[in-house]
Write a protein that holds these residues in place. Structure first.
Motif, PDB file in Angstrom:
ATOM      1  N   THR A 177       0.828  -1.206   0.000  1.00 42.16           N
ATOM      2  CA  THR A 177       0.000   0.000   0.000  1.00 42.16           C
ATOM      3  C   THR A 177       0.863   1.256   0.000  1.00 42.16           C
ATOM      4  O   THR A 177       2.038   1.231   0.387  1.00 42.16           O
ATOM      5  CB  THR A 177      -0.874   0.046   1.263  1.00 42.16           C
ATOM      6  N   PRO A 178       0.281   2.401  -0.405  1.00 38.92           N
ATOM      7  CA  PRO A 178       0.984   3.682  -0.253  1.00 38.92           C
ATOM      8  C   PRO A 178       1.390   3.950   1.192  1.00 38.92           C
ATOM      9  O   PRO A 178       2.467   4.514   1.437  1.00 38.92           O
ATOM     10  CB  PRO A 178      -0.050   4.696  -0.760  1.00 38.92           C
ATOM     11  N   ALA A 179       0.565   3.550   2.145  1.00 38.97           N
ATOM     12  CA  ALA A 179       0.909   3.759   3.555  1.00 38.97           C
ATOM     13  C   ALA A 179       2.202   3.029   3.916  1.00 38.97           C
ATOM     14  O   ALA A 179       3.025   3.544   4.676  1.00 38.97           O
ATOM     15  CB  ALA A 179      -0.234   3.282   4.451  1.00 38.97           C
ATOM     16  N   GLY A 180       2.386   1.824   3.366  1.00 37.29           N
ATOM     17  CA  GLY A 180       3.618   1.086   3.617  1.00 37.29           C
ATOM     18  C   GLY A 180       4.821   1.774   3.005  1.00 37.29           C
ATOM     19  O   GLY A 180       5.902   1.817   3.606  1.00 37.29           O
ATOM     20  N   MET A 181       4.662   2.328   1.809  1.00 34.62           N
ATOM     21  CA  MET A 181       5.758   3.061   1.171  1.00 34.62           C
ATOM     22  C   MET A 181       6.143   4.286   1.994  1.00 34.62           C
ATOM     23  O   MET A 181       7.323   4.575   2.192  1.00 34.62           O
ATOM     24  CB  MET A 181       5.351   3.476  -0.240  1.00 34.62           C
ATOM     25  N   VAL A 182       5.133   4.993   2.500  1.00 32.48           N
ATOM     26  CA  VAL A 182       5.392   6.190   3.302  1.00 32.48           C
ATOM     27  C   VAL A 182       6.123   5.822   4.586  1.00 32.48           C
ATOM     28  O   VAL A 182       7.113   6.454   4.967  1.00 32.48           O
ATOM     29  CB  VAL A 182       4.076   6.922   3.614  1.00 32.48           C
ATOM     30  N   GLU A 183       5.656   4.791   5.269  1.00 29.89           N
ATOM     31  CA  GLU A 183       6.295   4.412   6.530  1.00 29.89           C
ATOM     32  C   GLU A 183       7.716   3.922   6.299  1.00 29.89           C
ATOM     33  O   GLU A 183       8.613   4.147   7.132  1.00 29.89           O
ATOM     34  CB  GLU A 183       5.476   3.333   7.240  1.00 29.89           C
ATOM     35  N   SER A 184       7.966   3.259   5.172  1.00 33.63           N
ATOM     36  CA  SER A 184       9.317   2.817   4.845  1.00 33.63           C
ATOM     37  C   SER A 184      10.270   4.000   4.783  1.00 33.63           C
ATOM     38  O   SER A 184      11.412   3.924   5.256  1.00 33.63           O
ATOM     39  CB  SER A 184       9.300   2.070   3.504  1.00 33.63           C
ATOM     40  N   ALA A 185       9.809   5.109   4.218  1.00 33.71           N
ATOM     41  CA  ALA A 185      10.640   6.320   4.173  1.00 33.71           C
ATOM     42  C   ALA A 185      10.745   6.974   5.541  1.00 33.71           C
ATOM     43  O   ALA A 185      11.833   7.389   5.967  1.00 33.71           O
ATOM     44  CB  ALA A 185      10.059   7.310   3.161  1.00 33.71           C
ATOM     45  N   MET A 186       9.636   7.071   6.246  1.00 36.87           N
ATOM     46  CA  MET A 186       9.618   7.795   7.526  1.00 36.87           C
ATOM     47  C   MET A 186      10.510   7.118   8.566  1.00 36.87           C
ATOM     48  O   MET A 186      11.111   7.806   9.403  1.00 36.87           O
ATOM     49  CB  MET A 186       8.190   7.905   8.043  1.00 36.87           C
ATOM     50  N   GLU A 187      10.606   5.796   8.546  1.00 34.42           N
ATOM     51  CA  GLU A 187      11.482   5.114   9.494  1.00 34.42           C
ATOM     52  C   GLU A 187      12.913   5.614   9.382  1.00 34.42           C
ATOM     53  O   GLU A 187      13.604   5.833  10.388  1.00 34.42           O
ATOM     54  CB  GLU A 187      11.430   3.602   9.256  1.00 34.42           C
ATOM     55  N   PHE A 188      13.370   5.802   8.152  1.00 29.45           N
ATOM     56  CA  PHE A 188      14.740   6.257   7.937  1.00 29.45           C
ATOM     57  C   PHE A 188      14.863   7.756   8.184  1.00 29.45           C
ATOM     58  O   PHE A 188      15.894   8.221   8.695  1.00 29.45           O
ATOM     59  CB  PHE A 188      15.188   5.897   6.519  1.00 29.45           C
ATOM     60  N   LEU A 189      13.839   8.509   7.855  1.00 34.38           N
ATOM     61  CA  LEU A 189      13.886   9.948   8.105  1.00 34.38           C
ATOM     62  C   LEU A 189      13.959  10.243   9.609  1.00 34.38           C
ATOM     63  O   LEU A 189      14.652  11.179  10.029  1.00 34.38           O
ATOM     64  CB  LEU A 189      12.661  10.632   7.502  1.00 34.38           C
ATOM     65  N   ARG A 190      13.266   9.467  10.407  1.00 34.66           N
ATOM     66  CA  ARG A 190      13.315   9.693  11.861  1.00 34.66           C
ATOM     67  C   ARG A 190      14.723   9.467  12.402  1.00 34.66           C
ATOM     68  O   ARG A 190      15.168  10.176  13.303  1.00 34.66           O
ATOM     69  CB  ARG A 190      12.313   8.781  12.560  1.00 34.66           C
ATOM     70  N   VAL A 191      15.427   8.481  11.850  1.00 34.16           N
ATOM     71  CA  VAL A 191      16.816   8.258  12.261  1.00 34.16           C
ATOM     72  C   VAL A 191      17.677   9.444  11.848  1.00 34.16           C
ATOM     73  O   VAL A 191      18.527   9.921  12.617  1.00 34.16           O
ATOM     74  CB  VAL A 191      17.360   6.949  11.667  1.00 34.16           C
ATOM     75  N   ALA A 192      17.465   9.953  10.635  1.00 35.06           N
ATOM     76  CA  ALA A 192      18.243  11.111  10.164  1.00 35.06           C
ATOM     77  C   ALA A 192      18.018  12.320  11.058  1.00 35.06           C
ATOM     78  O   ALA A 192      18.973  13.022  11.426  1.00 35.06           O
ATOM     79  CB  ALA A 192      17.869  11.431   8.714  1.00 35.06           C
ATOM     80  N   VAL A 193      16.758  12.570  11.420  1.00 32.80           N
ATOM     81  CA  VAL A 193      16.459  13.708  12.293  1.00 32.80           C
ATOM     82  C   VAL A 193      17.094  13.499  13.674  1.00 32.80           C
ATOM     83  O   VAL A 193      17.649  14.431  14.270  1.00 32.80           O
ATOM     84  CB  VAL A 193      14.933  13.898  12.404  1.00 32.80           C
ATOM     85  N   LYS A 194      17.034  12.285  14.178  1.00 30.68           N
ATOM     86  CA  LYS A 194      17.639  11.985  15.478  1.00 30.68           C
ATOM     87  C   LYS A 194      19.128  12.271  15.469  1.00 30.68           C
ATOM     88  O   LYS A 194      19.700  12.741  16.461  1.00 30.68           O
ATOM     89  CB  LYS A 194      17.382  10.513  15.837  1.00 30.68           C
ATOM     90  N   HIS A 195      19.788  12.022  14.327  1.00 34.28           N
ATOM     91  CA  HIS A 195      21.224  12.270  14.198  1.00 34.28           C
ATOM     92  C   HIS A 195      21.527  13.688  13.706  1.00 34.28           C
ATOM     93  O   HIS A 195      22.690  13.991  13.431  1.00 34.28           O
ATOM     94  CB  HIS A 195      21.841  11.248  13.246  1.00 34.28           C
ATOM     95  N   ASP A 196      20.484  14.513  13.602  1.00 31.19           N
ATOM     96  CA  ASP A 196      20.653  15.893  13.151  1.00 31.19           C
ATOM     97  C   ASP A 196      21.358  15.944  11.798  1.00 31.19           C
ATOM     98  O   ASP A 196      22.206  16.797  11.550  1.00 31.19           O
ATOM     99  CB  ASP A 196      21.431  16.711  14.188  1.00 31.19           C
ATOM    100  N   PHE A 197      20.974  15.027  10.918  1.00 30.15           N
ATOM    101  CA  PHE A 197      21.540  14.978   9.565  1.00 30.15           C
ATOM    102  C   PHE A 197      20.462  15.451   8.597  1.00 30.15           C
ATOM    103  O   PHE A 197      19.388  14.846   8.502  1.00 30.15           O
ATOM    104  CB  PHE A 197      21.978  13.548   9.220  1.00 30.15           C
ATOM    105  N   HIS A 198      20.745  16.517   7.858  1.00 29.21           N
ATOM    106  CA  HIS A 198      19.705  17.146   7.053  1.00 29.21           C
ATOM    107  C   HIS A 198      20.035  17.235   5.569  1.00 29.21           C
ATOM    108  O   HIS A 198      19.240  17.789   4.802  1.00 29.21           O
ATOM    109  CB  HIS A 198      19.395  18.537   7.602  1.00 29.21           C
ATOM    110  N   ASP A 199      21.187  16.724   5.131  1.00 29.96           N
ATOM    111  CA  ASP A 199      21.488  16.692   3.699  1.00 29.96           C
ATOM    112  C   ASP A 199      20.795  15.484   3.078  1.00 29.96           C
ATOM    113  O   ASP A 199      21.423  14.507   2.658  1.00 29.96           O
ATOM    114  CB  ASP A 199      23.003  16.659   3.460  1.00 29.96           C
ATOM    115  N   ILE A 200      19.466  15.560   3.057  1.00 33.66           N
ATOM    116  CA  ILE A 200      18.606  14.448   2.660  1.00 33.66           C
ATOM    117  C   ILE A 200      17.709  14.889   1.511  1.00 33.66           C
ATOM    118  O   ILE A 200      17.175  15.999   1.501  1.00 33.66           O
ATOM    119  CB  ILE A 200      17.715  13.995   3.836  1.00 33.66           C
ATOM    120  N   VAL A 201      17.534  14.005   0.538  1.00 31.65           N
ATOM    121  CA  VAL A 201      16.505  14.124  -0.482  1.00 31.65           C
ATOM    122  C   VAL A 201      15.711  12.825  -0.448  1.00 31.65           C
ATOM    123  O   VAL A 201      16.277  11.757  -0.201  1.00 31.65           O
ATOM    124  CB  VAL A 201      17.117  14.346  -1.881  1.00 31.65           C
TER     125      VAL A 201
END
Length: 332
Positions: A177-201
């Motif tokens: 589902t689209p919801a699964g695709m979104v959560e797949s991205a958000m899991e990694f984005l939350r780690v990036a934010v936790k590490h204060d890493f923002h050079d993300i696309v």
């Protein structure tokens, strides 16, 4: 408000070499080599032609550590020639290649569907909440050190979700589902934010343009709820060859641009990979003019988002930015 009154949705800024991506900068044009990455001379030649055709960024595939190291040699050769185009390593199923590429090029694309989770075997998995939390910790344990390596080498990261390669873990909890695709991205984005890493696309792609547009809109809503404002890389995966692929790629951008007027969504990249192969099975290295692409480029030009470049490459261009249209869009 007039549908011709364009606005740009504020995004964070991502640095890819000397190229800045985000709402404060023009739409960035990206293409992709279709040479063998281990063929240093041919890859450098094509990357140089891609840069001359007007691209800001160029991507090559890196199936393993050898290809990742080859990209470093390609980059050195381009700099020797005076070509400064940043290179992106496209990683397939091999986190070790991503770690290697992070020290060689300006940007690395990883796929959340196989960067930490094992390869998809279409197996239904059952997790308790505690077991699922432990699976998420595995992402932190692998992706966190990768981000720190990227920070050390000033390497940007594209988190590139693909509809066809969602992990069995995501599929088991969210379905296909689209919801699964979104959560797949958000899991990694939350780690990036936790590490204060923002050079993300971020890219989140499907071969079906309607599914892709809907999923990107859901992703932007999810990011807004968690105060994330990363720029997007927009594209259709497996768009196809020749005119069919170009039409599908252009149609996806039309759908995105029209729906972007509802102020919930800010497309940033459009792309189509090459599918042409020679009789020996390797990708051809020619550049082709895509006349169908020019009207789309001119739409960006007329909106004042990016100067129109008349030349394009064998790959349909990719755009990276942070723009959006005003409210009042039509239906998908």
């Amino acid at each position: 408000m007039s549908v011709f009154d364009y606005n740009r949705r504020p995004t964070s800024t991502t640095r890819v070499g000397d190229v800045l991506i985000g709402s404060d900068y023009p739409v960035r044009l990206q293409s992709m080599n279709n040479t063998s990455t281990n063929d240093i001379a041919a890859s450098a030649d094509q990357a140089e032609r891609i840069a001359a055709a007007g691209a800001d960024i160029d991507r090559l595939t890196a199936q393993g550590e050898r290809e990742a190291r080859s990209m470093g040699e390609i980059r050195k050769e381009l700099r020797r020639r005076g070509c400064q185009i940043p290179l992106v390593a496209d990683i397939h199923f091999n986190p070790k290649a991503a770690f290697a590429a992070a020290t060689e090029v300006e940007k690395v694309r990883i796929n959340p569907g196989n960067f930490v989770d094992p390869g998809r075997v279409f197996k239904q998995l059952e997790y308790t909440d505690e077991e699922y939390a432990r699976e998420l910790q595995k992402i932190e344990d692998t992706f966190g050190p990768f981000l720190e390596l990227c920070r050390k080498h000033s390497t940007a990261v594209r988190i590139g979700v693909n509809h066809g390669s969602l992990s069995d873990r995501i599929m088991s909890r969210y379905g296909d589902t689209p919801a699964g695709m979104v959560e797949s991205a958000m899991e990694f984005l939350r780690v990036a934010v936790k590490h204060d890493f923002h050079d993300i696309v971020i890219s989140i792609k499907a071969s079906n343009t309607v599914v892709m547009v809907h999923t990107v809109r859901l992703l932007v809503d999810a990011m807004d709820k968690e105060d994330m404002h990363f720029p997007l890389h927009l594209g259709v995966t497996e768009a196809g060859d020749g005119e069919d692929g170009r039409v599908r790629s252009a149609a996806s951008r039309y759908r995105h641009s029209s729906r972007a007027r509802d102020r919930r969504h800010h497309p940033c990249v459009a792309q189509r990979r090459p599918g042409m192969r020679n009789p020996g099975g390797t990708r051809t290295g020619r550049l082709h003019c895509l006349p169908q692409q020019r009207p789309v480029n001119q739409r960006f030009d007329s909106a004042g988002i990016r100067p129109c470049k008349p030349a394009t490459t064998h790959n349909a261009p990719h755009w990276e930015c942070g723009w959006r249209f005003p409210s009042g869009s039509g239906r998908i």
